[in-house]
Design an enzyme around this catalytic site. Structure first.
Site, short mmCIF file in Angstrom:
data_model
loop_
_atom_site.label_atom_id
_atom_site.label_comp_id
_atom_site.label_asym_id
_atom_site.label_seq_id
_atom_site.Cartn_x
_atom_site.Cartn_y
_atom_site.Cartn_z
N GLY A 182 0.84 -1.19 0.00
CA GLY A 182 0.00 0.00 0.00
C GLY A 182 0.87 1.24 0.00
CD GLN B 41 3.41 5.77 2.72
OE1 GLN B 41 2.45 5.22 2.20
NE2 GLN B 41 4.38 5.10 3.31
CB CYS C 44 5.13 2.24 7.53
SG CYS C 44 4.63 3.73 6.67
CG LEU C 45 6.57 1.13 1.44
CD1 LEU C 45 5.95 1.47 0.08
CD2 LEU C 45 7.69 0.11 1.28
CG HIS D 26 -0.60 1.03 7.26
ND1 HIS D 26 0.35 0.71 8.21
CD2 HIS D 26 0.03 1.86 6.39
CE1 HIS D 26 1.49 1.33 7.92
NE2 HIS D 26 1.32 2.03 6.81
CD GLU D 27 -1.20 2.38 2.72
OE1 GLU D 27 -0.88 3.57 2.60
OE2 GLU D 27 -0.38 1.48 3.01
CG HIS E 10 0.02 6.51 5.59
ND1 HIS E 10 1.15 7.09 6.14
CD2 HIS E 10 0.35 5.22 5.35
CE1 HIS E 10 2.11 6.17 6.24
NE2 HIS E 10 1.65 5.03 5.77
NI NI Z 1 2.61 3.19 5.75
#
Ligand code: NI
Length: 172
Positions: A46, A51, A94-95, A136-137, A140
């Site tokens: 995701g 991000q 998380c990226l 999660h997204e 964000h």
């Molecule tokens: Ni993330």
């Protein structure tokens, strides 16, 4: 185009994103395509627009890289969780916080209402990893990172480790 992923503690990651108001435009289509390209290049399941430095309520998800299933690209614009059911506890990363994974409790099932790139209303129902990814997204888009779901002790430990990595120029 593959974007550089914004890392914690960049303040854009902790800001609430703005709703998208213009749909069915070449710009939005290109942005979504670039978000998928960036997500797949990073082997994530995701990615949310903040991000890549864009504070808009757009996220892309595809759990296939993790489950080794068929590609299932999902775009959620201005999404809202309309139903949560049950509970799952599992490892999450998380990226924007690479190298750290911790157990996070999430609803086991989630139904999300959103718009697609054309501005049409869609509903996506997911369980397990897809439900986790959507929660999660969408977090964000509200400026919430998975760190917020950890105990203060674990959160502070990770923040201290990241500060050390920044000092050692191992985090950019
Ligand atoms: Ni993330």
């Amino acid at each position: 185009m593959v974007y550089k992923i914004v890392k914690y503690p960049d303040p854009i990651l902790e800001q609430k994103c703005e709703p998208v108001t213009a749909f069915d435009t070449p710009e939005l289509q290109q942005l979504v395509a670039d978000m998928f390209e960036t997500m797949y290049a990073s082997k994530g399941v995701g990615l949310a627009a903040p991000q890549i430095g864009i504070s808009e309520r757009i996220t892309v998800i595809d759990c296939a890289p993790a489950t080794e299933g068929e590609p299932n690209p999902i775009v959620l614009i201005n999404p809202e969780v309309i139903l949560k059911e049950g509970k799952q506890v599992g490892e999450e990363g998380c990226l924007s916080i690479p190298g750290f994974r911790e157990d996070v409790s999430r609803a086991k099932k989630a139904v999300v209402r959103a718009l697609n790139v054309k501005g049409e209303t869609i509903e996506v129902s997911g369980e397990d990893l897809l439900a986790r990814a959507m929660q999660h997204e969408i977090d964000h888009l509200n400026g919430i990172l998975f760190l917020s779901h950890l105990s203060p002790l674990k959160r502070d430990l990770i923040k201290r480790k990241i500060k050390k990595l920044i000092r050692e120029h191992e985090w950019d």
